[in-house]
Scaffold this active site. Sequence first.
Site, PDB file in Angstrom:
ATOM      1  N   GLY A 227      54.453  38.964 -23.057  1.00 42.17           N
ATOM      2  CA  GLY A 227      55.101  37.664 -22.875  1.00 42.17           C
ATOM      3  C   GLY A 227      54.701  37.049 -21.552  1.00 42.17           C
ATOM      4  N   SER A 228      55.553  36.163 -21.060  1.00 42.51           N
ATOM      5  CA  SER A 228      55.185  35.388 -19.874  1.00 42.51           C
ATOM      6  C   SER A 228      55.376  36.208 -18.598  1.00 42.51           C
ATOM      7  CB  SER A 228      56.040  34.126 -19.809  1.00 42.51           C
ATOM      8  OG  SER A 228      57.392  34.503 -19.708  1.00 42.51           O
ATOM      9  N   ALA A 229      54.700  35.772 -17.548  1.00 41.03           N
ATOM     10  CA  ALA A 229      54.785  36.495 -16.272  1.00 41.03           C
ATOM     11  C   ALA A 229      56.214  36.462 -15.732  1.00 41.03           C
ATOM     12  CB  ALA A 229      53.814  35.878 -15.267  1.00 41.03           C
ATOM     13  N   GLY A 232      58.133  39.095 -17.500  1.00 41.02           N
ATOM     14  CA  GLY A 232      57.616  40.405 -17.093  1.00 41.02           C
ATOM     15  C   GLY A 232      58.115  40.789 -15.702  1.00 41.02           C
ATOM     16  N   GLU A 250      52.283  43.148 -20.618  1.00 46.12           N
ATOM     17  CA  GLU A 250      51.104  42.337 -20.953  1.00 46.12           C
ATOM     18  C   GLU A 250      51.529  40.888 -20.764  1.00 46.12           C
ATOM     19  OE1 GLU A 250      48.834  44.434 -21.486  1.00 46.12           O
ATOM     20  OE2 GLU A 250      50.012  46.136 -22.165  1.00 46.12           O
ATOM     21  N   CYS A 284      47.001  34.097 -24.512  1.00 51.49           N
ATOM     22  CA  CYS A 284      47.080  34.586 -23.140  1.00 51.49           C
ATOM     23  C   CYS A 284      45.712  34.511 -22.473  1.00 51.49           C
ATOM     24  CB  CYS A 284      47.614  36.007 -23.119  1.00 51.49           C
ATOM     25  SG  CYS A 284      46.692  37.128 -24.179  1.00 51.49           S
TER      26      CYS A 284
HETATM   27  P1  NAD Z   1      58.479  35.098 -23.228  1.00 50.89           P
HETATM   28  O1  NAD Z   1      58.305  35.803 -21.931  1.00 50.89           O
HETATM   29  O2  NAD Z   1      59.285  33.859 -23.224  1.00 50.89           O
HETATM   30  O3  NAD Z   1      59.170  36.069 -24.306  1.00 50.89           O
HETATM   31  C1  NAD Z   1      58.604  37.298 -24.680  1.00 50.89           C
HETATM   32  C2  NAD Z   1      59.704  38.215 -25.194  1.00 50.89           C
HETATM   33  O4  NAD Z   1      60.582  38.589 -24.140  1.00 50.89           O
HETATM   34  C3  NAD Z   1      60.579  37.572 -26.265  1.00 50.89           C
HETATM   35  O5  NAD Z   1      60.882  38.547 -27.234  1.00 50.89           O
HETATM   36  C4  NAD Z   1      61.819  37.167 -25.489  1.00 50.89           C
HETATM   37  O6  NAD Z   1      62.989  37.079 -26.276  1.00 50.89           O
HETATM   38  C5  NAD Z   1      61.939  38.287 -24.479  1.00 50.89           C
HETATM   39  N1  NAD Z   1      62.636  37.939 -23.257  1.00 50.89           N
HETATM   40  C6  NAD Z   1      62.765  36.718 -22.686  1.00 50.89           C
HETATM   41  N2  NAD Z   1      63.433  36.808 -21.515  1.00 50.89           N
HETATM   42  C7  NAD Z   1      63.727  38.122 -21.346  1.00 50.89           C
HETATM   43  C8  NAD Z   1      64.361  38.860 -20.304  1.00 50.89           C
HETATM   44  N3  NAD Z   1      64.857  38.278 -19.212  1.00 50.89           N
HETATM   45  N4  NAD Z   1      64.451  40.215 -20.428  1.00 50.89           N
HETATM   46  C9  NAD Z   1      63.931  40.834 -21.509  1.00 50.89           C
HETATM   47  N5  NAD Z   1      63.329  40.179 -22.529  1.00 50.89           N
HETATM   48  C10 NAD Z   1      63.221  38.838 -22.444  1.00 50.89           C
HETATM   49  O7  NAD Z   1      57.013  34.853 -23.811  1.00 50.89           O
HETATM   50  P2  NAD Z   1      56.574  33.907 -25.039  1.00 50.89           P
HETATM   51  O8  NAD Z   1      56.761  32.495 -24.618  1.00 50.89           O
HETATM   52  O9  NAD Z   1      57.185  34.388 -26.291  1.00 50.89           O
HETATM   53  O10 NAD Z   1      55.030  34.238 -25.141  1.00 50.89           O
HETATM   54  C11 NAD Z   1      54.021  33.515 -24.470  1.00 50.89           C
HETATM   55  C12 NAD Z   1      53.596  34.259 -23.229  1.00 50.89           C
HETATM   56  O11 NAD Z   1      53.088  35.546 -23.591  1.00 50.89           O
HETATM   57  C13 NAD Z   1      52.455  33.573 -22.483  1.00 50.89           C
HETATM   58  O12 NAD Z   1      52.726  33.656 -21.115  1.00 50.89           O
HETATM   59  C14 NAD Z   1      51.243  34.415 -22.855  1.00 50.89           C
HETATM   60  O13 NAD Z   1      50.208  34.355 -21.924  1.00 50.89           O
HETATM   61  C15 NAD Z   1      51.840  35.783 -22.943  1.00 50.89           C
HETATM   62  N6  NAD Z   1      51.022  36.676 -23.762  1.00 50.89           N
HETATM   63  C16 NAD Z   1      50.361  37.718 -23.169  1.00 50.89           C
HETATM   64  C17 NAD Z   1      49.520  38.533 -23.920  1.00 50.89           C
HETATM   65  C18 NAD Z   1      48.765  39.693 -23.323  1.00 50.89           C
HETATM   66  O14 NAD Z   1      48.303  40.548 -24.074  1.00 50.89           O
HETATM   67  N7  NAD Z   1      48.598  39.773 -22.021  1.00 50.89           N
HETATM   68  C19 NAD Z   1      49.355  38.273 -25.277  1.00 50.89           C
HETATM   69  C20 NAD Z   1      50.059  37.208 -25.850  1.00 50.89           C
HETATM   70  C21 NAD Z   1      50.892  36.422 -25.087  1.00 50.89           C
END
Ligand code: NAD
Length: 489
Positions: A227-229, A232, A250, A284
């Site tokens: 997910g997003s930085a 993370g 990731e 990503c």
């Molecule tokens: P996001 O961070 O908003 O959400 C990802 C997951 O985390 C979701 O299931 C969400 O419900 C959960 N989440 C949100 N806040 C949380 C918290 N505080 N604690 C625990 N869990 C929480 O990401 P997104 O918008 O769904 O995805 C897009 C992002 O993912 C982009 O930044 C993209 O670059 C990244 N991404 C990275 C990779 C990689 O392999 N490096 C691959 C695909 C996407």
Amino acid sequence: MTAQATQEAALSSERRPGTDVSKADIISFEPATGAEIWRGKPCEIDEVVTRARQAWPGWAAQPLANRMELVRRFANEVRKEADTLARTIAREVGKPLWEANAEVESVINKVEVSIRSYAERTSQRKLDSALQGTMAVRHKPHGVLVVLGPYNYPAHLPGAHIVPALIAGNVVIFKPSEKAPASGEILIRCFHRAGMSSSVVQLAVGGPEEGQAFVAHEGVDGILFTGSANTGLAINRRLATRPDKVVALEMGGNNPIVVWDTPKLTDAAAIVVQSAFATAGQRCTAARRLIVRDTIYDALMAEVKALADRLIVGAPFDDPAPFMGPVIDNAAADGLTESFLYLLSNGGRAIKHLVRPDETLPFLSPAIIDTTAMADRPDVELFGPILQVIKVSDFDGAIAEANRTRFGLAASLVGGTPQEYNRFWANVRAGIVNWNRPTTGPSHAAPMGGIGLSGNHRPSGYYAADYCAYPVASGEMEQPRAMIGVGLK
Ligand code: NAD
């Protein structure tokens, strides 16, 4: 899904065990139409974790061959459901059907890769040790792992964590993105149809709140996050004093693509366009910054703009097929529009404007903006179809510009000599460094991860096996044999 099927899904979710009836429904909407596609209750965290903990010893005790057989059966179940899964992904996240089909194919292919990777990276080894004993190296699973999924690849990326985790003997709780629960539900159904119990691999619907609760839960042994930085970092912070938990992050990127001297400018332009705008820029690894040599700037940008002008933006099932769909929702489209305006009003020069033909839907045209003159370019990931262009005059300047980011996921050089590529490879900071290839489309058979704000040195892809099990070193002899050689009275 038909309206009736949607209704059935909603009704069945009311009865799903481990759901919390007191909380508001999680609702997923089709980006291309705004229609509701899925609705269900968020999971009940304690119940889900308790079931997982109870299931773990039995799963871990199964012979590895059984677990491998079950994930192979999972691949067969995905093959059977390929059409339903692809259509659901296309509807739920808005990507064109051809691309959703490719995602499903990746889910299937990843299974054999994960089996090979487990065998290669975490295989059992025996070495000779003192007194004719042996030193064995074996791997053990962590226990209960929670996979937190993103929306942009709602089946492939969670699968790339879930399958290696199961092979290694962990049980898995999968919390799909709140924007893609329908796709997640089908994925988990395939595991169950393959013969894995609903406690060994569980669907746990929820949003950030449920994600946080899993991260903080004492019964969880690790978090595999994509997910997003920002998210993370929040997870990392929360678990900073918990070295006992495995955390694989990731995250996103602010990825550079450098174009240098090449006789093949048309191909270079196609690589740039593919890198920046595939999946409406919601990858990503998408290129966010095009760094280009001043001497080829005009010729390259003319080609890039002409090609970007030809890209079809449309709904997933349109005919002719679109190159890209909408972004995930109106909030994302609003944010990207604001970001584009920010760049524009702070020294950026639009080469191709960001256009949103219908304010009620999140379709955006690909946008290109020259930000060479901007004093402070924000180092953020704009997760959509916006490409910034920066003009440079020498190769060292290009590398410095490429590295002007806290992220470090993907970087490409297009053109240049082998010597220039060597310099680029050696000096650019990223986990994926390509030559004459797009920044996007990483290989399943290679590690997939980044440095800086893009990850925590636990790449997924082929290396996912590394964080799904921990090594145990065992000095072993059939009989005790020892004597004390010095220091005795
Ligand atoms: P996001 O961070 O908003 O959400 C990802 C997951 O985390 C979701 O299931 C969400 O419900 C959960 N989440 C949100 N806040 C949380 C918290 N505080 N604690 C625990 N869990 C929480 O990401 P997104 O918008 O769904 O995805 C897009 C992002 O993912 C982009 O930044 C993209 O670059 C990244 N991404 C990275 C990779 C990689 O392999 N490096 C691959 C695909 C996407």
